[in-house]
Design a protein around this motif. Structure first.
Motif, PDB file in Angstrom:
ATOM      1  N   PHE A  69      55.776  37.218  30.624  1.00 17.34           N
ATOM      2  CA  PHE A  69      57.342  37.403  30.369  1.00 17.34           C
ATOM      3  C   PHE A  69      57.561  37.809  28.936  1.00 17.34           C
ATOM      4  O   PHE A  69      56.863  37.547  28.238  1.00 17.34           O
ATOM      5  CB  PHE A  69      57.937  36.424  30.781  1.00 17.34           C
ATOM      6  CG  PHE A  69      57.880  34.887  29.910  1.00 17.34           C
ATOM      7  CD1 PHE A  69      58.678  34.704  29.044  1.00 17.34           C
ATOM      8  CD2 PHE A  69      56.910  34.145  30.265  1.00 17.34           C
ATOM      9  CE1 PHE A  69      58.348  33.434  28.430  1.00 17.34           C
ATOM     10  CE2 PHE A  69      56.566  33.014  29.384  1.00 17.34           C
ATOM     11  CZ  PHE A  69      57.149  32.618  28.495  1.00 17.34           C
ATOM     12  N   GLU A  70      58.697  38.255  28.775  1.00 19.11           N
ATOM     13  CA  GLU A  70      59.100  38.523  27.385  1.00 19.11           C
ATOM     14  C   GLU A  70      59.335  37.280  26.569  1.00 19.11           C
ATOM     15  O   GLU A  70      60.414  36.697  26.585  1.00 19.11           O
ATOM     16  CB  GLU A  70      60.380  39.726  27.219  1.00 19.11           C
ATOM     17  CG  GLU A  70      60.068  41.025  27.994  1.00 19.11           C
ATOM     18  CD  GLU A  70      59.075  41.655  27.120  1.00 19.11           C
ATOM     19  OE1 GLU A  70      58.909  41.465  25.854  1.00 19.11           O
ATOM     20  OE2 GLU A  70      58.199  42.551  27.608  1.00 19.11           O
ATOM     21  N   TRP A  71      58.618  36.509  26.038  1.00 20.08           N
ATOM     22  CA  TRP A  71      58.734  35.625  25.489  1.00 20.08           C
ATOM     23  C   TRP A  71      58.955  35.654  23.437  1.00 20.08           C
ATOM     24  O   TRP A  71      59.439  34.503  23.196  1.00 20.08           O
ATOM     25  CB  TRP A  71      57.412  34.680  25.420  1.00 20.08           C
ATOM     26  CG  TRP A  71      56.206  35.259  24.893  1.00 20.08           C
ATOM     27  CD1 TRP A  71      55.063  36.039  25.473  1.00 20.08           C
ATOM     28  CD2 TRP A  71      55.544  34.893  23.701  1.00 20.08           C
ATOM     29  NE1 TRP A  71      54.290  36.544  24.520  1.00 20.08           N
ATOM     30  CE2 TRP A  71      54.434  35.863  23.328  1.00 20.08           C
ATOM     31  CE3 TRP A  71      55.946  34.268  22.605  1.00 20.08           C
ATOM     32  CZ2 TRP A  71      53.611  35.928  22.304  1.00 20.08           C
ATOM     33  CZ3 TRP A  71      55.199  34.409  21.331  1.00 20.08           C
ATOM     34  CH2 TRP A  71      53.984  34.935  21.295  1.00 20.08           C
ATOM     35  N   VAL A  72      58.526  36.662  23.050  1.00 16.98           N
ATOM     36  CA  VAL A  72      58.720  36.606  21.533  1.00 16.98           C
ATOM     37  C   VAL A  72      59.946  36.458  21.250  1.00 16.98           C
ATOM     38  O   VAL A  72      60.328  35.706  20.320  1.00 16.98           O
ATOM     39  CB  VAL A  72      58.076  38.070  21.241  1.00 16.98           C
ATOM     40  CG1 VAL A  72      58.268  38.344  19.577  1.00 16.98           C
ATOM     41  CG2 VAL A  72      56.453  38.234  21.390  1.00 16.98           C
ATOM     42  N   THR A  73      61.271  37.341  21.902  1.00 20.54           N
ATOM     43  CA  THR A  73      62.430  37.165  21.236  1.00 20.54           C
ATOM     44  C   THR A  73      63.049  35.608  21.762  1.00 20.54           C
ATOM     45  O   THR A  73      63.492  35.025  20.775  1.00 20.54           O
ATOM     46  CB  THR A  73      63.495  38.117  21.883  1.00 20.54           C
ATOM     47  OG1 THR A  73      62.849  39.498  21.660  1.00 20.54           O
ATOM     48  CG2 THR A  73      64.745  38.096  21.385  1.00 20.54           C
ATOM     49  N   ILE A  74      62.535  35.239  22.548  1.00 20.22           N
ATOM     50  CA  ILE A  74      63.129  33.882  23.010  1.00 20.22           C
ATOM     51  C   ILE A  74      62.690  32.737  22.049  1.00 20.22           C
ATOM     52  O   ILE A  74      63.249  31.906  21.522  1.00 20.22           O
ATOM     53  CB  ILE A  74      62.663  33.449  24.615  1.00 20.22           C
ATOM     54  CG1 ILE A  74      63.331  34.413  25.375  1.00 20.22           C
ATOM     55  CG2 ILE A  74      63.014  32.059  24.831  1.00 20.22           C
ATOM     56  CD1 ILE A  74      62.856  34.245  27.020  1.00 20.22           C
ATOM     57  N   HIS A  75      61.220  32.768  21.722  1.00 24.06           N
ATOM     58  CA  HIS A  75      60.716  32.163  20.622  1.00 24.06           C
ATOM     59  C   HIS A  75      61.280  32.180  19.366  1.00 24.06           C
ATOM     60  O   HIS A  75      61.321  31.195  18.966  1.00 24.06           O
ATOM     61  CB  HIS A  75      58.939  32.377  20.880  1.00 24.06           C
ATOM     62  CG  HIS A  75      58.192  31.525  20.156  1.00 24.06           C
ATOM     63  ND1 HIS A  75      57.758  30.230  20.743  1.00 24.06           N
ATOM     64  CD2 HIS A  75      57.655  31.548  18.936  1.00 24.06           C
ATOM     65  CE1 HIS A  75      56.988  29.361  20.018  1.00 24.06           C
ATOM     66  NE2 HIS A  75      57.047  30.319  18.710  1.00 24.06           N
ATOM     67  N   TRP A  76      61.312  33.525  18.865  1.00 22.02           N
ATOM     68  CA  TRP A  76      62.078  33.709  17.815  1.00 22.02           C
ATOM     69  C   TRP A  76      63.391  32.989  17.359  1.00 22.02           C
ATOM     70  O   TRP A  76      63.520  32.267  16.542  1.00 22.02           O
ATOM     71  CB  TRP A  76      61.920  35.081  17.572  1.00 22.02           C
ATOM     72  CG  TRP A  76      62.392  35.610  16.097  1.00 22.02           C
ATOM     73  CD1 TRP A  76      61.680  35.628  14.936  1.00 22.02           C
ATOM     74  CD2 TRP A  76      63.701  36.122  15.648  1.00 22.02           C
ATOM     75  NE1 TRP A  76      62.399  36.047  14.117  1.00 22.02           N
ATOM     76  CE2 TRP A  76      63.768  36.241  14.429  1.00 22.02           C
ATOM     77  CE3 TRP A  76      65.022  36.330  16.333  1.00 22.02           C
ATOM     78  CZ2 TRP A  76      64.939  36.602  13.656  1.00 22.02           C
ATOM     79  CZ3 TRP A  76      66.041  36.565  15.754  1.00 22.02           C
ATOM     80  CH2 TRP A  76      66.016  36.682  14.441  1.00 22.02           C
ATOM     81  N   ILE A  77      64.218  33.188  18.511  1.00 20.12           N
ATOM     82  CA  ILE A  77      65.686  32.602  18.518  1.00 20.12           C
ATOM     83  C   ILE A  77      65.463  31.020  18.538  1.00 20.12           C
ATOM     84  O   ILE A  77      66.278  30.406  17.772  1.00 20.12           O
ATOM     85  CB  ILE A  77      66.340  33.122  19.742  1.00 20.12           C
ATOM     86  CG1 ILE A  77      66.786  34.684  19.479  1.00 20.12           C
ATOM     87  CG2 ILE A  77      67.685  32.357  19.757  1.00 20.12           C
ATOM     88  CD1 ILE A  77      67.351  35.379  20.599  1.00 20.12           C
ATOM     89  N   ALA A  78      64.621  30.568  19.125  1.00 15.69           N
ATOM     90  CA  ALA A  78      64.459  28.985  19.309  1.00 15.69           C
ATOM     91  C   ALA A  78      64.342  28.486  17.843  1.00 15.69           C
ATOM     92  O   ALA A  78      64.419  27.393  17.611  1.00 15.69           O
ATOM     93  CB  ALA A  78      63.641  28.643  20.452  1.00 15.69           C
ATOM     94  N   GLY A  79      63.118  29.150  17.307  1.00 15.41           N
ATOM     95  CA  GLY A  79      62.777  28.883  16.074  1.00 15.41           C
ATOM     96  C   GLY A  79      63.938  28.793  15.011  1.00 15.41           C
ATOM     97  O   GLY A  79      63.945  27.819  14.086  1.00 15.41           O
ATOM     98  N   ILE A  80      64.621  29.752  15.218  1.00 19.13           N
ATOM     99  CA  ILE A  80      65.628  29.964  14.216  1.00 19.13           C
ATOM    100  C   ILE A  80      66.887  29.026  14.527  1.00 19.13           C
ATOM    101  O   ILE A  80      67.310  28.384  13.484  1.00 19.13           O
ATOM    102  CB  ILE A  80      66.520  31.376  14.065  1.00 19.13           C
ATOM    103  CG1 ILE A  80      65.469  32.409  13.747  1.00 19.13           C
ATOM    104  CG2 ILE A  80      67.804  31.500  13.435  1.00 19.13           C
ATOM    105  CD1 ILE A  80      65.064  32.458  12.303  1.00 19.13           C
ATOM    106  N   VAL A  81      66.997  28.535  15.620  1.00 18.49           N
ATOM    107  CA  VAL A  81      68.080  27.492  16.072  1.00 18.49           C
ATOM    108  C   VAL A  81      67.406  26.126  15.498  1.00 18.49           C
ATOM    109  O   VAL A  81      68.276  25.500  14.966  1.00 18.49           O
ATOM    110  CB  VAL A  81      68.395  27.494  17.428  1.00 18.49           C
ATOM    111  CG1 VAL A  81      68.911  26.222  18.022  1.00 18.49           C
ATOM    112  CG2 VAL A  81      68.905  28.682  18.005  1.00 18.49           C
TER     113      VAL A  81
END
Length: 82
Positions: A47-59
Motif C-alpha cells: 500500500f502507499e505508506w510513505v506519505t502516511i508515514h511522513w505525515i504521522a511523523g510530522i504530527v
C-alpha cells in the motif's frame, strides 16, 4: 488561598485536562500509525505508506514540540525531569 473545589463540581477530581488528553491521544495515534506503516510493508502488505508515514511523523514532532513549549512556559519545568 484557593480551595481544592474552586471551579470543580463537588467530589469530582480532574486527573487530566482536555489539552493533556488531546496531546496523549494524538501522540498515541501517530505512534501507532508510524508502527503500522513501518512494519506492514516488511510483512508484505502493499500500500502507499510513505506519505502516511511522513505525515504521522510530522504530527508526532509537532505534538512533542508543543508539549515541550507548554511544559517550559505554562507548567513546572521540573515536573518533566526524570
Amino acid at each position: 488561598m484557593p480551595s481544592p473545589t474552586d471551579g470543580l463540581a463537588v467530589g469530582r477530581v480532574v486527573r487530566h485536562h482536555l489539552v493533556d488528553r488531546i496531546y496523549h491521544w494524538t501522540m498515541a495515534a501517530s505512534v501507532l500509525t508510524l508502527m503500522v506503516t513501518a512494519f506492514l510493508p516488511i510483512l508484505g502488505w502493499k500500500f502507499e505508506w510513505v506519505t502516511i508515514h511522513w505525515i504521522a511523523g510530522i504530527v508526532l514532532a509537532v505534538a512533542v514540540t508543543i508539549h515541550i513549549v507548554r511544559a517550559a512556559i505554562w507548567q513546572d519545568l521540573r515536573a518533566m525531569v526524570v
